[in-house]
Design an enzyme around this catalytic site. Sequence first.
Site: not given
Ligand SMILES: *Cc1c(COP(=O)(O)O)cnc(C)c1O
Length: 408
Positions: A391, A102, A124
Amino acid sequence: MSANSNVPPPLDRFSQPDAGGHFGPYGGVFVPETLMTALKELGEAYDMARKDPAFVNELRRHLKEFAGRPTPLYFAERLTQLGGGAKIYLKREDLLHTGAHKINNALAQALLAKRMGKKRIIAETGAGQHGVATAAACAKFGLECVVYMGAHDMERQALNVFRMRLMGAEVRGVEAGQKTLKEAINEAMRDWVTNVRATHYILGTAYGSHPYPMMVRDFHRVIGIEAKEQILAREGRLPDELIACVGGGSNAIGLFFEFLEDPGVKMIGVEAGGHGIKRGEHAARFAGGRLGVLQGCKTFLLQDADGQIELTHSVSAGLDYAAVGPEHAFYRDRGRIQFAYATDDEVLETFQLCSRLEGIIPALESTHALVEGLKRAKTLSKDKVIIVNLSGRGDKDVQQVQAMLGKK
Ligand SMILES: *Cc1c(COP(=O)(O)O)cnc(C)c1O
């Protein structure tokens, strides 16, 4: 890494949204009149910024020095052994500052806001990951920061609320409805309508009205640009499959985009299967949803016969949303991206497996992609290569998992 690996290449290579922000029948602009001008301004400012080497270079510097890019591409040797098939690589977005992908988008949008002369930022947040990333970016750039968060989420994620406040953000609890992400977005939109002149809204995923889905995607494309260079250096060829979890869709499209024109590379987005595909028990929009409009965007969403938004459930707050980013719906129609889902139980098991075998505690969101990655690796031969987008890291989830395991 070559010196230019963080610079997004020109954006007109594959299908771009049309001037109205449509990816085929999806996307578009659905906002009150007062925000039309703001979105148009934002679109123009972004278009100027992305072509300006000063902006691109400054962003690249912050991504490197503040966020920690490039992130490694890591060969998960023991998960690969366990699968007994394809090699599994992890793109380590979990190693970024604030713990997830993010920050790529939060830093970029904060920089863009500064350039636009906006001194106040709103955002948000659901679980708090986007709120924490935004708070960090605002602290760094000296911007005022207000984060809207459902009151229920504030209770569940008290530590992230404290983190945001430590970094100088004001966290405003939202008491409406289910008191979660959807209501927080509504409140942020309301704030933006009222304060649009001095305020920029940093939306946290590849969702909402144009230009957000395109812009947020672009700010995450660095994931795929790096991964492509790294796998070519390591394996001397492109991967066979890319796998990423899909909430709004930003980490997935960030990894996938650079490979869209490589026909040999399969792409799989993984949604939240929750307790299984029953009404109100999951967030797999492609498994149980249909076309509709929610919070500024036309896309696949979970709704009842009257078009009322259905309740959703997932063990991971970051995937727990009733709608999916419009670009994913578009590529799914064209057969370019396939979708699967992972259930809470599968995720809980693989969360422990990855921790134990690799010494990496993955975010519950990212674990959805790992579940699918392991399943697919088992069906493929040993000369095949899979990249799973990790992610985020799971430190934020350990208390929740501990409590769930205690109940089992
Ligand atoms: C917020 C988040 C997601 C989901 O958001 P996307 O916009 O679909 O990537 C996935 N993994 C993590 C670690 C997150 O914090």
